[in-house]
Enzyme design. Structure first.
Site, short mmCIF file in Angstrom:
data_model
loop_
_atom_site.label_atom_id
_atom_site.label_comp_id
_atom_site.label_asym_id
_atom_site.label_seq_id
_atom_site.Cartn_x
_atom_site.Cartn_y
_atom_site.Cartn_z
N SER A 475 0.82 -1.21 0.00
CA SER A 475 0.00 0.00 0.00
C SER A 475 0.85 1.26 0.00
CB SER A 475 -0.92 0.01 1.23
OG SER A 475 -0.14 0.00 2.41
N HIS A 496 -3.38 -3.67 -5.33
CA HIS A 496 -3.64 -3.24 -3.96
C HIS A 496 -5.11 -3.44 -3.60
CE1 HIS A 496 -3.95 0.21 -0.83
NE2 HIS A 496 -3.71 -0.95 -0.24
N GLU A 508 -6.54 -1.13 -6.59
CA GLU A 508 -5.65 -0.21 -7.30
C GLU A 508 -4.64 -1.03 -8.10
OE1 GLU A 508 -5.43 3.82 -4.62
OE2 GLU A 508 -4.37 2.07 -3.85
N ASN A 546 -4.50 6.27 -0.46
CA ASN A 546 -3.71 6.67 0.70
C ASN A 546 -3.07 8.03 0.52
OD1 ASN A 546 -4.39 4.35 2.01
ND2 ASN A 546 -2.45 3.31 1.67
#
Length: 650
Positions: A475, A496, A508, A546
């Site tokens: 991540s 991800h 992702e 993130n």
């Protein structure tokens, strides 16, 4: 005369406040010795319920002003609506007529009650109509010169005891108050659109505001069925102070062509559970409004994260303001419409590029929560799964947890017993990575440590067949650094997943500068087979979710660290005003403060922006071992009869 609202795209059905500012308990009255009665007070105690304003004037009858007027009229207040634009006044009245008629049809109002509500709302073209009001709420254009003109006029017109409130979400309330002869009777009253549905109202007191004025307005907000959150006078207050920084970063991400507008929005909706993606939300708010708010925030903070992204200024200058103009980040069917139509940036249907490699069997490396969840997702989708860990015992324990998860799905009616049994039959636990020799795809889900992942990929490079796709679920680590541990970096891609993998729809797909096109296509095809939504992004820290989420969380920590607001107030503001499923501190405690700190450090190291430096308060809590729910204490305490409203002792 409308103010730029701070809408959330939230379904206004409203998330209840978990813990917002509560009215203080009434202090015990003094009791004389031997007496059972309290001594009479010389004056009313501050905590006694203040008299609510009977007549309220609303200056500016755009979307926000009309909504506030409706809320007040329905609550029994006489409402004086003022707007120099006769068309705006007519629209406000028509909107109230339409909504109340619908309420009669649904049995929520009687015809007589509707008539009373309509009679309580009167509109006028001149400010002097507000002369008899007990409270005046200004919601005109978000420009200081316009608001100052309104306030100085109201100061002359309104009766001396009237309270003057501004609906600004970015300008200085203190500065406006100082322009009047009654600064102690001036405060901010920040509703969220649509005012009829959104529960949050930020009550902004300045250093000049009399406590009695704040108490009166706070009591009014509660009487309307809203949740008042007390805040100080700084640009953006709580909700906008956190929201607009996040929106600005999303705009900058789009401008850098890191990801498409569709992928950015889908990532935040599906990865964070938000009701709208950030670029769609900017179009709803108004690109010009967002630019104005960010400029005010930057002027106050000098934080580069608040400096409006150039694309916002460019769109504003071009008149591409979002929904209201028919085009912004997206194109719409017509000005004011919420229907998105295809344009030159709309991505083509997938399938026109490279074809993916055939995947029938999958290896999952790891034995933790994420590895187990990913193995479950593949098994339910019909793939044969080899679940490998460092020892056979760990792999079998992971398989047992997977079986337990499937059993719970059966109990909840999400799977049949036959589907459960078929999925379990497809999973083969093993204590050796040699078992990956014949699989078509390996998904690594081991510890988030670059050295550990690189060592594993060196092993995979030796045991996996040529042409097998190797995927990492990192991540935050650079995928290319993991890929370079192999002799086949073109076969390595980031995949991800989000936790819990069986429930979260987002994946992702992270392409490095070395990843082959057919490997990216394979990642998309596999995601589709898993009924997940893939989004494309480049190989940089944080990817999409993130990179946008954790600066927002970090800014929330800074807000508490600076003693601007409590943990509970911030969480309530973002849930009730932003439509977020969890407040930032709830989320931090769930994710783990150590995990959050590690991601924020990676983001800061990569982008080197001072605004991304982890908040010292977060670092101190991690150093103290207060990591959130998993340790029993983070920003709140768990397993006790109370939850801390501030990180005391941290």
């Amino acid at each position: 005369m409308d103010r730029p609202s701070t809408p959330s795209a939230a379904d206004p059905a409203a998330v209840p406040a978990q813990a917002s500012a509560k009215p203080s308990a009434r202090p015990a009255a003094a009791v004389s010795p031997g007496s059972a009665r309290p001594e009479p007070s010389a004056r009313p105690e501050p905590s006694e319920q203040p008299a609510l304003p009977a007549v309220v004037a609303v200056i500016g009858l755009g979307t926000m002003g009309a909504g506030i007027a409706e809320v007040l009229a329905c609550a029994g207040h006489e409402v004086v609506g003022v707007d120099i634009d006769d068309a705006a006044a007519r629209r406000a009245v028509a909107a109230l007529e339409t909504r109340t008629a619908r309420q009669v049809e649904r049995g929520r109002l009687t015809a007589a009650e509707r008539a009373d509500v309509l009679a309580r709302f009167r509109t006028f073209p001149e400010l002097r109509a507000a002369a008899a009001a007990d409270l005046v709420i200004e919601v005109v254009a978000e420009r200081y010169d316009v608001k100052r003109e309104v306030f100085t006029a109201l100061d002359r017109i309104a009766k001396p005891e009237a309270i003057l409130a501004t609906g600004t979400n970015a300008l200085s309330v203190t500065r406006l108050a100082a322009e009047t002869g009654r600064p102690d009777r001036v405060l901010g009253l920040h509703f969220f659109t649509p005012a009829q549905a959104m529960k949050l109202v930020e009550v902004v007191s300045t250093v000049l505001t009399a406590p009695e004025a704040t108490r009166t307005v706070t009591a009014l907000v509660r009487s309307l069925g809203k949740e008042p959150v007390p805040v100080g006078d700084r640009a953006g207050f709580i909700a906008d102070g956190l929201l607009f920084g996040y929106l600005n970063q999303a705009a900058a991400m789009y401008e850098a062509r890191y990801a498409t507008r569709e992928d950015i929005d889908a990532a935040m909706r599906l990865g964070c559970g938000l009701p709208m993606g950030p670029l769609a939300l900017l179009d709803l708010i108004g690109v010009d409004t967002a630019t104005t708010v960010l400029e005010a925030m930057y002027e106050a903070s000098r934080d580069r994260l608040h400096a409006p992204a150039p694309v916002l200024r460019q769109l504003t200058a071009a008149g591409l303001l979002g929904r209201k103009s028919g085009r912004g980040f997206y194109s719409y069917a017509s000005p004011g419409s919420g229907t998105v139509v295809a344009d030159a940036e709309t991505p083509p249907e997938r399938g026109g590029g490279a074809r993916g490699r055939t995947v029938r069997s999958v290896g999952v490396a790891g034995s933790g929560t994420m590895a187990t969840g990913i193995a479950e997702v593949f098994a339910k989708a019909g793939f044969d799964v080899v679940l490998a860990a460092r020892t056979r015992e760990k792999a079998e324990r992971a398989a047992a947890r997977l079986a337990g998860s499937l059993e719970r799905s059966v109990a909840k009616g999400r799977l049949t017993a036959q589907q459960r049994d078929a999925a379990l039959a497809r999973v083969a636990p093993t204590g050796s990575y040699e078992a990956f020799a014949r699989v078509d795809l390996v998904v690594e889900a081991v510890a988030e440590d670059l050295y550990v992942k690189q060592e594993l990929f060196r092993v995979l490079d030796k045991v996996c067949r040529p042409g097998a796709v190797l995927a990492t679920t990192t991540s935050s680590l650079p995928v290319v650094a993991i890929a370079r541990a192999t002799a086949r970096p073109q076969d390595v891609v980031g995949l991800h997943f989000f936790n819990p993998a069986p429930a979260m729809k987002l994946v992702e797909v992270v392409r490095t500068v070395l990843t082959a096109a057919d490997v990216v296509a394979t990642a998309h095809e596999v995601s589709g087979a898993l009924r997940k939504h893939p989004v494309d992004c480049g190989d940089r820290a944080g990817f999409i979710v993130n990179a946008l989420l954790f600066p927002y969380l970090n800014n929330a920590v800074k807000m508490v660290q600076d003693h601007y607001a409590t943990v509970d107030a911030v969480d309530a503001a973002m849930k009730l005003g932003g439509g977020y499923p969890m407040g930032p501190f709830e989320l931090l405690d769930v994710v783990g403060l150590d995990v959050s700190l590690a991601i924020e450090q990676v983001l800061h190291d990569e982008f080197r922006d001072p605004g991304l430096a982890p908040a010292p308060l977060l670092e101190h809590l991690v150093s103290a071992g207060c990591l959130g729910r998993k340790t029993g204490r983070g920003f709140r305490e768990y397993g006790r009869s109370f939850a801390a409203t501030s990180p005391r002792g941290a």
